[in-house]
Design a protein around this motif. Structure first.
Motif, PDB file in Angstrom:
ATOM      1  N   THR A  97     -30.399  22.955-153.400  1.00  0.00           N
ATOM      2  CA  THR A  97     -30.168  21.536-153.155  1.00  0.00           C
ATOM      3  C   THR A  97     -28.870  21.167-153.846  1.00  0.00           C
ATOM      4  O   THR A  97     -28.673  21.490-155.015  1.00  0.00           O
TER       5      THR A  97
ATOM      6  N   SER B  65     -30.396  22.418-148.790  1.00  0.00           N
ATOM      7  CA  SER B  65     -30.507  20.974-148.592  1.00  0.00           C
ATOM      8  C   SER B  65     -29.271  20.303-149.163  1.00  0.00           C
ATOM      9  O   SER B  65     -28.921  20.528-150.319  1.00  0.00           O
TER      10      SER B  65
ATOM     11  N   THR C 234     -27.731  16.710-150.046  1.00  0.00           N
ATOM     12  CA  THR C 234     -28.128  15.329-150.287  1.00  0.00           C
ATOM     13  C   THR C 234     -27.081  14.369-149.745  1.00  0.00           C
ATOM     14  O   THR C 234     -25.899  14.483-150.061  1.00  0.00           O
TER      15      THR C 234
END
Length: 151
Positions: free
Chosen positions: A3, A28, A30
Protein backbone atom coordinates in the motif's frame (compact mmCIF):
# COMPACT_ATOMS: atom_id res chain seq x y z
CA UNK A 1 0.14 -6.56 -0.11
CA UNK A 2 1.77 -3.24 -0.86
CA UNK A 3 0.00 0.00 0.00
CA UNK A 4 1.45 3.34 -1.02
CA UNK A 5 0.68 6.93 -1.87
CA UNK A 6 3.72 7.13 -4.10
CA UNK A 7 3.54 7.10 -7.88
CA UNK A 8 7.11 5.78 -7.84
CA UNK A 9 5.70 2.31 -7.18
CA UNK A 10 5.23 1.99 -10.95
CA UNK A 11 9.03 1.83 -11.36
CA UNK A 12 8.91 -1.73 -10.05
CA UNK A 13 6.51 -3.19 -12.65
CA UNK A 14 9.06 -5.77 -13.80
CA UNK A 15 9.71 -6.94 -10.26
CA UNK A 16 5.98 -7.14 -9.49
CA UNK A 17 5.37 -9.18 -12.64
CA UNK A 18 8.06 -11.62 -11.57
CA UNK A 19 6.67 -11.88 -8.03
CA UNK A 20 3.17 -12.51 -9.36
CA UNK A 21 4.39 -15.61 -11.20
CA UNK A 22 5.13 -17.26 -7.85
CA UNK A 23 3.02 -15.47 -5.23
CA UNK A 24 -0.11 -13.46 -4.63
CA UNK A 25 0.58 -9.76 -4.92
CA UNK A 26 -1.71 -6.80 -4.61
CA UNK A 27 -0.58 -3.20 -4.94
CA UNK A 28 -2.94 -0.60 -3.50
CA UNK A 29 -2.45 3.03 -4.37
CA UNK A 30 -4.13 5.46 -2.01
CA UNK A 31 -6.10 8.27 -3.63
CA UNK A 32 -8.24 10.23 -1.19
CA UNK A 33 -9.43 12.98 -3.52
CA UNK A 34 -9.24 13.98 -7.17
CA UNK A 35 -9.02 17.64 -6.18
CA UNK A 36 -5.34 18.55 -6.43
CA UNK A 37 -5.66 21.57 -4.15
CA UNK A 38 -7.46 19.58 -1.47
CA UNK A 39 -4.92 16.77 -1.82
CA UNK A 40 -2.10 19.28 -1.24
CA UNK A 41 -3.79 20.40 1.96
CA UNK A 42 -4.59 16.98 3.46
CA UNK A 43 -1.54 15.13 2.07
CA UNK A 44 1.10 17.84 1.62
CA UNK A 45 4.02 15.53 0.85
CA UNK A 46 2.21 13.00 -1.32
CA UNK A 47 2.21 13.03 -5.14
CA UNK A 48 -0.74 14.60 -6.94
CA UNK A 49 -3.79 12.36 -7.46
CA UNK A 50 -3.30 12.31 -11.25
CA UNK A 51 0.24 10.98 -10.82
CA UNK A 52 -0.97 8.21 -8.53
CA UNK A 53 -3.72 7.24 -10.98
CA UNK A 54 -1.14 7.21 -13.80
CA UNK A 55 0.88 4.74 -11.71
CA UNK A 56 -2.25 2.58 -11.37
CA UNK A 57 -2.62 2.62 -15.16
CA UNK A 58 1.00 1.64 -15.71
CA UNK A 59 0.78 -1.22 -13.20
CA UNK A 60 -2.54 -2.45 -14.61
CA UNK A 61 -1.20 -2.36 -18.17
CA UNK A 62 1.75 -4.46 -16.99
CA UNK A 63 -0.64 -7.06 -15.61
CA UNK A 64 -0.05 -6.28 -11.95
CA UNK A 65 -3.09 -6.69 -9.66
CA UNK A 66 -3.51 -3.09 -8.61
CA UNK A 67 -6.29 -1.23 -6.91
CA UNK A 68 -7.20 2.13 -5.49
CA UNK A 69 -7.94 2.66 -1.86
CA UNK A 70 -9.69 5.79 -0.74
CA UNK A 71 -8.52 6.01 2.84
CA UNK A 72 -9.38 7.85 4.86
CA UNK A 73 -12.71 9.10 3.58
CA UNK A 74 -13.30 12.48 5.20
CA UNK A 75 -16.93 13.41 5.90
CA UNK A 76 -17.94 16.71 4.33
CA UNK A 77 -14.57 16.92 2.55
CA UNK A 78 -14.06 13.87 0.34
CA UNK A 79 -17.05 11.57 0.90
CA UNK A 80 -19.04 13.15 -1.94
CA UNK A 81 -16.27 12.24 -4.38
CA UNK A 82 -16.68 8.47 -4.06
CA UNK A 83 -18.47 7.96 -7.42
CA UNK A 84 -15.91 10.11 -9.27
CA UNK A 85 -13.01 8.39 -7.49
CA UNK A 86 -14.40 4.96 -8.34
CA UNK A 87 -14.81 5.99 -12.00
CA UNK A 88 -11.26 7.35 -12.08
CA UNK A 89 -9.96 4.11 -10.55
CA UNK A 90 -11.85 2.03 -13.13
CA UNK A 91 -10.64 4.26 -15.97
CA UNK A 92 -7.08 3.79 -14.71
CA UNK A 93 -7.51 0.01 -14.91
CA UNK A 94 -7.77 -0.71 -11.19
CA UNK A 95 -8.83 -4.26 -10.35
CA UNK A 96 -10.50 -3.17 -7.12
CA UNK A 97 -11.58 -0.10 -5.20
CA UNK A 98 -12.09 0.19 -1.48
CA UNK A 99 -12.06 2.73 1.29
CA UNK A 100 -13.08 3.44 4.84
CA UNK A 101 -13.97 6.42 6.96
CA UNK A 102 -11.49 8.38 8.95
CA UNK A 103 -11.02 7.57 12.61
CA UNK A 104 -9.28 10.02 14.91
CA UNK A 105 -7.78 9.48 18.30
CA UNK A 106 -5.10 10.94 20.49
CA UNK A 107 -2.50 13.17 18.95
CA UNK A 108 -3.71 12.50 15.39
CA UNK A 109 -7.14 13.82 16.37
CA UNK A 110 -5.66 16.93 17.96
CA UNK A 111 -3.46 17.68 14.96
CA UNK A 112 -6.28 17.10 12.47
CA UNK A 113 -8.66 19.31 14.45
CA UNK A 114 -6.07 22.12 14.45
CA UNK A 115 -5.67 21.64 10.69
CA UNK A 116 -9.44 21.90 10.22
CA UNK A 117 -9.63 25.01 12.39
CA UNK A 118 -6.98 26.63 10.24
CA UNK A 119 -8.07 25.46 6.76
CA UNK A 120 -11.75 24.54 7.10
CA UNK A 121 -13.05 26.44 10.12
CA UNK A 122 -16.67 25.82 9.10
CA UNK A 123 -16.08 22.07 9.68
CA UNK A 124 -13.93 22.22 12.80
CA UNK A 125 -16.79 22.29 15.34
CA UNK A 126 -18.60 19.41 13.61
CA UNK A 127 -15.49 17.23 13.70
CA UNK A 128 -14.65 18.27 17.25
CA UNK A 129 -18.16 17.35 18.43
CA UNK A 130 -17.98 14.02 16.65
CA UNK A 131 -14.48 12.97 17.67
CA UNK A 132 -13.96 14.45 21.14
CA UNK A 133 -15.38 11.33 22.85
CA UNK A 134 -15.23 8.72 20.09
CA UNK A 135 -12.45 7.83 17.66
CA UNK A 136 -14.88 6.36 15.13
CA UNK A 137 -17.85 7.68 13.22
CA UNK A 138 -21.32 6.29 13.99
CA UNK A 139 -22.02 2.78 12.74
CA UNK A 140 -24.94 3.89 10.56
CA UNK A 141 -22.70 6.36 8.70
CA UNK A 142 -19.87 3.86 8.20
CA UNK A 143 -22.37 1.23 7.02
CA UNK A 144 -23.84 3.64 4.42
CA UNK A 145 -20.33 4.60 3.39
CA UNK A 146 -19.33 0.96 2.98
CA UNK A 147 -22.38 0.40 0.77
CA UNK A 148 -21.43 3.38 -1.39
CA UNK A 149 -17.88 2.06 -1.74
CA UNK A 150 -19.22 -1.38 -2.75
CA UNK A 151 -21.42 0.22 -5.40
Amino acid sequence: YITTKSDLVARDCDLFQEIQHRHWLYVSVTVTTLDTELARLVEPRAPRPDLRLAAVTKLAEAGVRVGVQCCPILPLLTDRELPALARAAADAGAHYFHGHAVFLRGEARDIFLMFLQERFPHLAAKYRNRFEREAYLPADYTKRLAERVRE
